[in-house]
Design an enzyme around this catalytic site. Structure first.
Site, PDB file in Angstrom:
ATOM      1  N   ASN A 136      99.628  74.687  43.104  1.00 42.62           N
ATOM      2  CA  ASN A 136     100.739  74.319  42.218  1.00 42.62           C
ATOM      3  C   ASN A 136     100.307  73.342  41.125  1.00 42.62           C
ATOM      4  OD1 ASN A 136     100.384  71.913  43.586  1.00 42.62           O
ATOM      5  ND2 ASN A 136     102.451  71.820  44.463  1.00 42.62           N
ATOM      6  N   GLU A 143     102.177  65.559  43.025  1.00 40.84           N
ATOM      7  CA  GLU A 143     102.798  66.877  42.995  1.00 40.84           C
ATOM      8  C   GLU A 143     103.548  67.081  41.665  1.00 40.84           C
ATOM      9  OE1 GLU A 143     102.122  68.995  45.253  1.00 40.84           O
ATOM     10  OE2 GLU A 143     102.555  68.348  47.298  1.00 40.84           O
TER      11      GLU A 143
END
Ligand code: F6R
Length: 243
Positions: A136, A143
Site C-alpha cells: 500500500n 501507513e
C-alpha cells in the site's frame, strides 16, 4: 532517485548488500537504519556471507531499526528484535548493545517515541537507512493517511498490512494491530536511503513512489524529496514503470 532494476531477487539482494558493505568500509562506525520483513532477508544473508569471508566488519557498527510490534517482547519469535537477531545480528560480529529496536512493551508510547528519537540524535543520525515498501506504499509503518507523523510514534496498522503480515503468524488474529514506527522525519533525516522492493505485488506502490505525485496517501512518494535515494527493484516490481 537513482533507480536500479535487477533481473531477480537474488541480484537485488547482492546489489543492496554491496551498497551496505561499502558504507561500512567507508565509515566503520556507520549508523545503519535497518528494516525487517521479507525484502531484506536475502541481503542480510549476503552480508553474513561477506562477513564470514572477512569482507565486512560490524564491530563498530550501530543499527537502529525502523519499527517493532506493540505488545511483543524481544524474545517473541515474531518480534522484529527477534527477527534481527536471527537474520543478522547473531551471525556477525556486531555488539548487540549497539543495536536498537523500539521497545514493543513500552507502557508510555509518547515517552518511547521521544526516547528512540533522542537516541538516534545522540548517535549523530543514520548514515544509511534501508527501507522496504508495503503493497500500500507504506514505509516503516507510516501507513497511507491524510497526515503523517514526524517522529517515532505508536500507530495502528491498516487491515491491508495486518493481512500482508499474517503470513508470519499462525493466524491473522495473532498479528498485532499496532506498532511503534520511526516517523517520516526520522527516515528523511537519514544521510542516504536505500529502498528495495521485489515481486509483482509491489509494482503499483513502486510506480506511485517513483512516478506519482507526492502524497501522504502513498508515503513512499515522499522519498522523491530526499537528495540521496537509491531504489533497487527487480523486474517484477518494476513492471508498471513507464521508463
Ligand atoms: C519493516 C517495515 C515495513 C516493510 C514493508 C515491506 O521493518 O518497516 O515497512 O519494509 O512492510 O515488507 P516486506 O519486505 O515483508 O514485503
Amino acid at each position: 532517485m537513482r533507480l536500479i532494476i535487477t533481473k531477480n531477487y537474488d541480484e537485488l539482494s547482492k546489489k543492496a548488500a554491496e551498497i551496505i558493505a561499502e558504507t561500512i568500509k567507508e565509515k566503520p562506525n556507520a549508523v545503519l537504519g535497518l528494516a525487517t520483513g521479507s525484502s531484506p532477508v536475502g541481503l542480510y544473508k549476503e552480508l553474513i556471507k561477506m562477513h564470514k569471508d572477512g569482507e565486512v566488519d560490524f564491530s563498530k557498527v550501530t543499527t537502529v531499526n525502523l519499527d517493532e510490534y506493540v505488545g511483543l517482547s524481544g524474545e517473541h519469535p515474531q518480534s522484529y528484535r527477534y527477527f534481527m537477531n536471527e537474520n543478522l545480528f547473531n551471525h556477525v560480529n556486531i555488539d548487540k548493545n549497539n543495536t536498537y529496536v523500539p521497545n514493543g512493551l513500552a507502557e508510555d508510547a509518547e515517552e518511547e517515541g521521544r526516547r528512540y528519537d533522542a537516541k538516534i540524535e545522540e548517535l549523530g543520525g543514520t548514515d544509511l537507512q534501508l527501507l522496504g515498501i508495503g503493497n500500500n506504499g507504506h514505509i516503516a509503518f507510516n501507513e497511507p493517511a491524510e497526515e503523517l507523523v514526524f517522529g517515532t510514534h505508536l500507530t495502528d496498522l491498516t487491515e491491508e498490512t495486518i493481512k500482508a503480515n499474517s503470513r508470519f503468524f499462525a493466524s491473522i488474529k495473532d498479528v498485532p494491530t499496532q506498532a511503534f514506527s520511526m516517523g517520516i522525519g526520522g527516515i528523511m533525516k537519514a544521510k542516504k536511503i536505500l529502498l528495495i522492493a521485489s515481486g509483482e505485488e509491489k509494482a503499483e506502490a513502486v510506480k506511485g513512489m517513483i512516478e506519482g505525485n507526492i502524497t501522504t496517501k502513498l508515503p513512499g512518494s515522499l522519498l522523491q524529496l530526499h537528495h540521496d535515494v537509491i531504489v533497487i527493484v527487480d523486474e517484477a516490481a518494476a513492471k508498471l514503470l513507464s521508463k
